[in-house]
Design a protein around this motif. Structure first.
Motif, PDB file in Angstrom:
ATOM      1  N   SER A  10      -4.228  -6.326  -1.121  1.00  0.00           N
ATOM      2  CA  SER A  10      -3.802  -6.853   0.173  1.00  0.00           C
ATOM      3  C   SER A  10      -3.926  -5.799   1.267  1.00  0.00           C
ATOM      4  O   SER A  10      -4.312  -6.101   2.404  1.00  0.00           O
ATOM      5  CB  SER A  10      -2.351  -7.356   0.081  1.00  0.00           C
ATOM      6  N   GLU A  11      -3.611  -4.557   0.920  1.00  0.00           N
ATOM      7  CA  GLU A  11      -3.704  -3.478   1.911  1.00  0.00           C
ATOM      8  C   GLU A  11      -5.155  -3.193   2.295  1.00  0.00           C
ATOM      9  O   GLU A  11      -5.455  -2.941   3.469  1.00  0.00           O
ATOM     10  CB  GLU A  11      -3.043  -2.216   1.370  1.00  0.00           C
ATOM     11  N   VAL A  12      -6.058  -3.235   1.328  1.00  0.00           N
ATOM     12  CA  VAL A  12      -7.470  -2.972   1.615  1.00  0.00           C
ATOM     13  C   VAL A  12      -8.043  -4.042   2.545  1.00  0.00           C
ATOM     14  O   VAL A  12      -8.744  -3.733   3.519  1.00  0.00           O
ATOM     15  CB  VAL A  12      -8.287  -2.903   0.305  1.00  0.00           C
ATOM     16  N   LEU A  13      -7.745  -5.313   2.267  1.00  0.00           N
ATOM     17  CA  LEU A  13      -8.243  -6.388   3.121  1.00  0.00           C
ATOM     18  C   LEU A  13      -7.679  -6.261   4.533  1.00  0.00           C
ATOM     19  O   LEU A  13      -8.398  -6.486   5.518  1.00  0.00           O
ATOM     20  CB  LEU A  13      -7.887  -7.752   2.526  1.00  0.00           C
ATOM     21  N   ARG A  14      -6.414  -5.914   4.632  1.00  0.00           N
ATOM     22  CA  ARG A  14      -5.802  -5.747   5.951  1.00  0.00           C
ATOM     23  C   ARG A  14      -6.430  -4.574   6.707  1.00  0.00           C
ATOM     24  O   ARG A  14      -6.636  -4.630   7.918  1.00  0.00           O
ATOM     25  CB  ARG A  14      -4.295  -5.548   5.819  1.00  0.00           C
ATOM     26  N   TYR A  39     -17.868  -2.924   3.189  1.00  0.00           N
ATOM     27  CA  TYR A  39     -17.135  -3.109   4.449  1.00  0.00           C
ATOM     28  C   TYR A  39     -16.322  -1.852   4.777  1.00  0.00           C
ATOM     29  O   TYR A  39     -16.394  -1.319   5.887  1.00  0.00           O
ATOM     30  CB  TYR A  39     -16.166  -4.300   4.347  1.00  0.00           C
ATOM     31  N   ALA A  40     -15.534  -1.385   3.787  1.00  0.00           N
ATOM     32  CA  ALA A  40     -14.646  -0.245   4.031  1.00  0.00           C
ATOM     33  C   ALA A  40     -15.421   1.043   4.253  1.00  0.00           C
ATOM     34  O   ALA A  40     -15.090   1.839   5.143  1.00  0.00           O
ATOM     35  CB  ALA A  40     -13.682  -0.082   2.854  1.00  0.00           C
ATOM     36  N   SER A  41     -16.471   1.272   3.457  1.00  0.00           N
ATOM     37  CA  SER A  41     -17.236   2.513   3.597  1.00  0.00           C
ATOM     38  C   SER A  41     -18.036   2.536   4.894  1.00  0.00           C
ATOM     39  O   SER A  41     -18.310   3.611   5.439  1.00  0.00           O
ATOM     40  CB  SER A  41     -18.171   2.702   2.400  1.00  0.00           C
ATOM     41  N   THR A  42     -18.412   1.363   5.404  1.00  0.00           N
ATOM     42  CA  THR A  42     -19.091   1.303   6.705  1.00  0.00           C
ATOM     43  C   THR A  42     -18.142   1.728   7.808  1.00  0.00           C
ATOM     44  O   THR A  42     -18.509   2.499   8.715  1.00  0.00           O
ATOM     45  CB  THR A  42     -19.599  -0.128   6.979  1.00  0.00           C
TER      46      THR A  42
END
Length: 295
Positions: free
Chosen positions: A112-116, A238-241
């Motif tokens: 949940s934290e990663v998506l947020r 998504y996160a690494s971008t």
């Protein structure tokens, strides 16, 4: 799980008989919360993982294949997610090790934290609906926790990309990412039961749970759930971008999110899915702390 961390930190190395688990715990090449890492390795080194897992794996995967044949004929005969999660709750509470339960509940919390985090760092995406799952006890599994987790992942990717297409949003590098969604401290879980029956390790439990999951869901729901395990690289990209560190995807990529795999191997892929979430969250925590020190 702090005592498991101390278990490895106080372990004395024997040069003629080094511990595989000790070496992996001390290795810092892959970002991983130390308490979660200690719990995961301690659980993986158990007798259950060494002796029960190989047997359970054979019977569980055979059950999945047989159930798949049955559901070719009657794919929607059983659809009982509430009963499924009641079974999962009972299994987790009374038969799974405290370390395994700790790692499982962390997965939902961290996911949940990663998506947020991704949502917070895509300009214009703030109105995308979210359904954060942050369970603090095994009892919360009964609220269709596993099923809701899968739905959250799919709905987030769909809603985000619809917004990108309709509003012209972009997932781009952020010089100062918003890390407010990423927690650094200990998650306040309730104490996990640690009775004499709580001996089944995480890997064995997942193997045993997978055919149960398949039995209580429609064929389409089970197929969707297993395919969700192929989306780790999508979220990782998504996160690494956002953080401009694609080289950090080494422990996250599955290389084939668009290629469905046989459901019989879903249990192992679920283990990798949980591992990927821990690594990605650990990477975000490291970057958050690093930027805080620079200020």
């Amino acid at each position: 799980m702090l005592h498991k961390r101390e278990y490895y930190e106080k372990m004395v190395n024997e040069p003629r008989n080094p511990s595989h688990w000790h070496a992996l715990y001390l290795d810092k090449s892959v970002p991983f919360n130390p308490d979660a890492k200690a719990a995961f390795l301690y659980d993986s080194s158990s007798k259950s993982r060494q002796f029960l897992y190989p047997v359970a794996k054979v019977f569980a995967r055979l059950s999945i294949v047989l159930m798949q044949l049955f559901k070719i004929v009657i794919p929607n005969l059983i659809n009982a997610p509430k009963l499924l999660h009641k079974c999962l709750y009972l299994g987790m509470k009374y038969f799974i090790t405290p370390e395994a339960n700790f790692v499982i509940l962390r997965h939902f919390y961290l996911g949940s934290e990663v998506l947020r985090f991704i949502k917070d760092n895509v300009d214009g995406a703030q109105d995308i609906p979210m359904n954060p799952l942050k369970p603090l006890s095994v009892n919360e599994v009964k609220d269709n926790l596993f099923l809701e987790h899968d739905l959250n992942l799919y709905n987030f990717i769909i809603n985000l990309n619809i917004a990108i297409a309709e509003k012209g949003l972009q997932i781009v590098k952020k010089d100062n990412p918003d890390f407010s969604a990423i927690s650094e401290g200990e998650i306040p879980f309730e104490n996990f039961r640690d009775g004499w029956t709580n001996f089944i390790d995480l890997g064995t439990a997942i193997e045993l749970f997978t055919p149960v999951y398949q039995f209580y869901l429609t064929d389409n729901d089970f197929w969707r759930a297993t395919n969700s395990l192929q989306l780790d690289e999508v979220i990782g990209i998504y996160a690494s971008t956002i953080m401009d560190c694609p080289e950090k995807l080494t422990a996250l990529n599955n290389k084939h999110p668009m290629i469905p795999l046989p459901t019989a191997g879903a249990a192992f892929r679920l283990l990798l899915h949980g591992f990927s979430t821990e690594v990605l969250h650990g990477m975000l925590v490291q970057r958050k702390i690093s930027l805080q020190k620079e200020k």
